[in-house]
Design an enzyme around this catalytic site. Sequence first.
Site, mmCIF file in Angstrom:
data_model
loop_
_atom_site.group_PDB
_atom_site.id
_atom_site.type_symbol
_atom_site.label_atom_id
_atom_site.label_comp_id
_atom_site.label_asym_id
_atom_site.label_seq_id
_atom_site.Cartn_x
_atom_site.Cartn_y
_atom_site.Cartn_z
ATOM 1 N N PRO A 99 1.209 -0.627 -0.006
ATOM 2 C CA PRO A 99 0.046 0.012 -0.372
ATOM 3 C C PRO A 99 0.946 1.372 -0.140
ATOM 4 O O PRO A 99 1.289 1.265 0.679
ATOM 5 C CB PRO A 99 -0.289 -0.201 1.487
ATOM 6 C CG PRO A 99 -0.244 -0.990 2.488
ATOM 7 C CD PRO A 99 0.528 -1.653 1.128
ATOM 8 N N LEU A 104 5.733 1.829 4.037
ATOM 9 C CA LEU A 104 6.433 0.690 4.254
ATOM 10 C C LEU A 104 7.529 0.450 3.166
ATOM 11 O O LEU A 104 7.093 -0.480 2.883
ATOM 12 C CB LEU A 104 5.015 -0.029 3.759
ATOM 13 C CG LEU A 104 4.255 -0.321 4.576
ATOM 14 C CD1 LEU A 104 2.857 -1.369 4.082
ATOM 15 C CD2 LEU A 104 4.740 -1.431 5.768
ATOM 16 N N GLY A 105 7.501 1.641 2.484
ATOM 17 C CA GLY A 105 8.707 1.912 0.824
ATOM 18 C C GLY A 105 8.442 1.332 -0.083
ATOM 19 O O GLY A 105 9.515 0.593 -0.508
ATOM 20 N N SER A 106 6.780 1.464 0.238
ATOM 21 C CA SER A 106 6.079 1.370 -1.161
ATOM 22 C C SER A 106 6.785 2.230 -2.680
ATOM 23 O O SER A 106 7.774 1.713 -3.653
ATOM 24 C CB SER A 106 4.733 1.687 -1.253
ATOM 25 O OG SER A 106 4.602 2.173 -2.575
ATOM 26 N N ALA A 108 10.177 3.424 -2.787
ATOM 27 C CA ALA A 108 11.467 2.881 -2.874
ATOM 28 C C ALA A 108 11.342 1.281 -3.745
ATOM 29 O O ALA A 108 12.464 0.857 -4.648
ATOM 30 C CB ALA A 108 12.422 2.724 -1.988
ATOM 31 N N ALA A 109 10.242 0.987 -3.385
ATOM 32 C CA ALA A 109 10.500 -0.502 -3.673
ATOM 33 C C ALA A 109 10.099 -0.857 -5.014
ATOM 34 O O ALA A 109 10.451 -1.779 -5.922
ATOM 35 C CB ALA A 109 8.845 -1.635 -2.685
ATOM 36 N N ASP A 150 15.531 3.871 3.314
ATOM 37 C CA ASP A 150 14.353 2.802 2.464
ATOM 38 C C ASP A 150 14.495 2.121 1.235
ATOM 39 O O ASP A 150 14.177 1.061 1.022
ATOM 40 C CB ASP A 150 12.997 3.830 1.931
ATOM 41 C CG ASP A 150 12.359 4.032 2.678
ATOM 42 O OD1 ASP A 150 12.349 3.889 3.551
ATOM 43 O OD2 ASP A 150 10.938 4.730 2.460
#
Length: 323
Positions: A99, A104-106, A108-109, A150
Amino acid sequence: MNRVSTRKALGEAHSKLILVGEHAVVYGKPAIAIPFPLKVRSIVEESSGNIMFESAVYTGPIDSMPMRMKGISECIKETLHYLGKPLEGLRIRIDSAIPLGRGLGSSAAVAVALVRSLFSFCGQEPSQRELFSFVQIAETHAHGKPSGIDMAAVSSECPIWFEREKEPIPVKTNGPLYIVASDTGRIGDTRIAVENVRKRYLLEPEKVEKSLEKIGKIVDEAKNALLNGDMYLLGQLLNRNQEELISLGVSDDGLNRLIERARNAGALGAKLTGGGLGGCMIALADSLESARIISSELMKSGAFRSWYFSSQDDSLYASQEVK
Ligand code: PMV
């Protein structure tokens, strides 16, 4: 039958949780982050015409991306330029279970998966330096001046010790971590949270400096607690870290309520994770069963969604919605 064969490549990344040290890490203190098994995949395929981008947030040519996604389009262009590929003839699909805006590092991921997929499409694998330099382009647009934790965390398969401008170091853990992560359901704007801390620093430098110092020491102690498998101490350290985050002004009522609830449901410790002011909190449990109970209590207490997992394997459990 005509068979059209298209070249295809895949890049993946997972999300992350900051165990201890967020915000202080912006000021040069250490932080510890762990992988969180929600995944994002980027699939690159040969196509014709402009580079097309497909995701849950935006679908269309990369040149027409909304302003808030400018970092992504710049990251794609710079990576392709470096790889010597023309800016055309590709379709990029992002398939993400992480999300957005929940600490949650979205972002960067997504960028890590994206860069890995573009390199893979060209038959290459990026070095860590190459990966970080292109992901940094997307992250700078998304977060202003991020510490870099991140991108280091979402591209690492193990817990890391992170300090700004330094190579991340793997952190040894003695025994599994049983972690609950719960989402308040509200987007946390990391850029605003970081800016609030900066303003507070200017107003009350001594007080904020004291908090940052304390967080630095907590992170140091947490590293030893992990090394010794002392989960009770680690839990207390999470609680102490949360006190400092409250004093920095980045927690809020919704986060505090879930944190309190997790502690009452048997957590060894709990705190917000990531930027705060919305987003997610985490709790440490002494077993997977205890994590399950805490997670389900958090759902009953109004969490938008809640997961629990053991760091030993990759399996992630989501608690059921409370009707
Ligand atoms: O992107 P988030 O919300 O997980 O937060 C990153 C951690 C901060 O310390 C708040 C910011 C940074 O750049 O390190």
